[in-house]
Motif scaffolding. Structure first.
Motif, PDB file in Angstrom:
ATOM      1  N   LEU A  16       1.354   0.186 -15.011  1.00  0.00           N
ATOM      2  CA  LEU A  16       1.750  -1.286 -15.080  1.00  0.00           C
ATOM      3  C   LEU A  16       0.543  -2.111 -14.689  1.00  0.00           C
ATOM      4  CD1 LEU A  16       5.139  -0.797 -12.937  1.00  0.00           C
ATOM      5  CD2 LEU A  16       4.798  -1.077 -15.567  1.00  0.00           C
ATOM      6  N   PHE A  17      -0.627  -1.371 -14.287  1.00  0.00           N
ATOM      7  CA  PHE A  17      -1.619  -2.435 -13.789  1.00  0.00           C
ATOM      8  C   PHE A  17      -2.833  -2.560 -14.956  1.00  0.00           C
ATOM      9  CE2 PHE A  17      -0.960  -0.261  -9.569  1.00  0.00           C
ATOM     10  CZ  PHE A  17      -0.180  -1.344  -9.088  1.00  0.00           C
ATOM     11  N   ASP A  18      -3.291  -3.838 -14.882  1.00  0.00           N
ATOM     12  CA  ASP A  18      -4.127  -4.079 -15.892  1.00  0.00           C
ATOM     13  C   ASP A  18      -5.684  -3.415 -15.581  1.00  0.00           C
ATOM     14  OD1 ASP A  18      -5.579  -5.460 -13.616  1.00  0.00           O
ATOM     15  OD2 ASP A  18      -5.322  -7.460 -14.627  1.00  0.00           O
ATOM     16  N   GLY A  19      -6.511  -3.572 -16.308  1.00  0.00           N
ATOM     17  CA  GLY A  19      -7.726  -2.753 -16.282  1.00  0.00           C
ATOM     18  C   GLY A  19      -8.660  -3.087 -15.044  1.00  0.00           C
ATOM     19  N   THR A  60      -9.663  -0.365 -12.355  1.00  0.00           N
ATOM     20  CA  THR A  60     -10.826  -0.070 -11.703  1.00  0.00           C
ATOM     21  C   THR A  60     -10.887  -0.014 -10.037  1.00  0.00           C
ATOM     22  OG1 THR A  60     -11.612  -0.862 -13.799  1.00  0.00           O
ATOM     23  CG2 THR A  60     -13.471  -0.793 -11.885  1.00  0.00           C
ATOM     24  N   ALA A  61     -10.234  -1.204  -9.647  1.00  0.00           N
ATOM     25  CA  ALA A  61     -10.535  -1.299  -8.263  1.00  0.00           C
ATOM     26  C   ALA A  61      -9.692   0.036  -7.480  1.00  0.00           C
ATOM     27  CB  ALA A  61      -9.808  -2.591  -7.727  1.00  0.00           C
ATOM     28  N   ILE A  62      -8.658   0.303  -7.887  1.00  0.00           N
ATOM     29  CA  ILE A  62      -7.699   1.521  -7.477  1.00  0.00           C
ATOM     30  C   ILE A  62      -8.844   2.775  -7.501  1.00  0.00           C
ATOM     31  CG2 ILE A  62      -5.844   3.065  -7.702  1.00  0.00           C
ATOM     32  CD1 ILE A  62      -4.276   0.438  -8.992  1.00  0.00           C
ATOM     33  N   LEU A  63      -9.256   2.800  -8.705  1.00  0.00           N
ATOM     34  CA  LEU A  63     -10.311   4.153  -8.989  1.00  0.00           C
ATOM     35  C   LEU A  63     -11.349   3.946  -8.031  1.00  0.00           C
ATOM     36  CD1 LEU A  63     -11.123   6.685 -10.217  1.00  0.00           C
ATOM     37  CD2 LEU A  63     -12.406   5.237 -12.045  1.00  0.00           C
ATOM     38  N   ASP A  64     -12.062   2.862  -7.529  1.00  0.00           N
ATOM     39  CA  ASP A  64     -13.023   2.847  -6.664  1.00  0.00           C
ATOM     40  C   ASP A  64     -12.469   3.162  -5.151  1.00  0.00           C
ATOM     41  OD1 ASP A  64     -14.964   1.983  -8.590  1.00  0.00           O
ATOM     42  OD2 ASP A  64     -14.521  -0.170  -8.123  1.00  0.00           O
ATOM     43  N   PHE A  65     -11.583   2.755  -4.985  1.00  0.00           N
ATOM     44  CA  PHE A  65     -10.908   3.022  -3.500  1.00  0.00           C
ATOM     45  C   PHE A  65     -10.407   4.662  -3.538  1.00  0.00           C
ATOM     46  CE2 PHE A  65      -6.710   3.857  -1.368  1.00  0.00           C
ATOM     47  CZ  PHE A  65      -7.029   3.538  -0.029  1.00  0.00           C
ATOM     48  N   LEU A  66      -9.857   5.004  -4.548  1.00  0.00           N
ATOM     49  CA  LEU A  66      -9.621   6.575  -4.569  1.00  0.00           C
ATOM     50  C   LEU A  66     -10.689   7.419  -4.370  1.00  0.00           C
ATOM     51  CD1 LEU A  66      -6.503   6.791  -7.277  1.00  0.00           C
ATOM     52  CD2 LEU A  66      -6.418   6.776  -4.774  1.00  0.00           C
ATOM     53  N   GLN A  67     -11.884   6.918  -5.046  1.00  0.00           N
ATOM     54  CA  GLN A  67     -13.066   7.909  -4.841  1.00  0.00           C
ATOM     55  C   GLN A  67     -13.551   7.991  -3.497  1.00  0.00           C
ATOM     56  OE1 GLN A  67     -15.469   5.654  -8.203  1.00  0.00           O
ATOM     57  NE2 GLN A  67     -14.674   7.598  -9.433  1.00  0.00           N
TER      58      GLN A  67
END
Length: 185
Positions: free
Chosen positions: A132-135, A139-146
């Motif tokens: 449901l999220f935009d690009g 990207t912000a979620i991926l940065d957090f997860l990393q």
């Protein structure tokens, strides 16, 4: 050194032997939360999942079939487990329906998303939410997860981008001595 034996691979991958009437020889599969399923059962569940995905989009079979370059009768064979879907055909259906293959496959094989049903359901819920999220948000979620600690995979490495490695001789020998590859008995 020849590497791990066939039996060591079976153990390392967590597989169980199943005699499926569709095959001349035994095949090896993971259990679907305690249940080993025959290919015919899986094909029926894929057909049901495909039909359910189409129904949720409210697209009649007679309209979807020509979008796939098929007659209604040929497409009907997929939804009734008469014909097997190829991966290419499954991807084409997903494109036309604007869905992820996860929507078709998760109901059929949730065990591929987690070792326990609760884990699989949580992972599937996260996937649904992420869609449901935009690009920029992704990207912000991926940065957090990393930056989060992840559980090590079976090889002891935390590199989840690499394919599962062959069991080393020491891992295979440990298995033969009664220790479990999953971190204990």
């Amino acid at each position: 050194m020849a590497g791990p034996s066939f039996e060591e691979w079976i153990s390392h991958l967590g597989l169980q032997e199943i005699n499926d009437p569709q095959f001349d020889k035994p095949v090896y599969r993971k259990t679907n939360f305690g249940k080993l399923e025959l290919c015919a059962e899986i094909e029926k569940r894929i057909s049901t999942s495909l039909r359910n995905a189409r129904d949720r989009r409210k697209i009649p079979r007679s309209k979807l079939a020509p979008m796939l370059g098929l007659s209604d009768q040929v497409y009907n064979r997929y939804e009734n487990a008469v014909s097997r879907l190829t991966v290419g055909r499954l991807l084409h259906i997903c494109e036309v329906l604007s869905i992820s293959p996860v929507e078709i496959l998760y109901p059929v094989a949730p065990h591929l998303w987690g070792e326990e049903l609760v884990e699989a359901e949580a992972r599937k819920s996260i996937i649904d939410k992420l869609e449901l999220f935009d690009g920029p948000t992704l990207t912000a979620i991926l940065d957090f997860l990393q930056h989060l600690q992840t559980k090590p995979n079976r090889t002891g490495s935390e590199d989840h981008d690499a394919a599962q490695a062959a069991p080393s001789f020491s891992v295979a020998a440990g298995s033969a001595n009664g220790s479990d590859l999953h971190g204990g008995k």
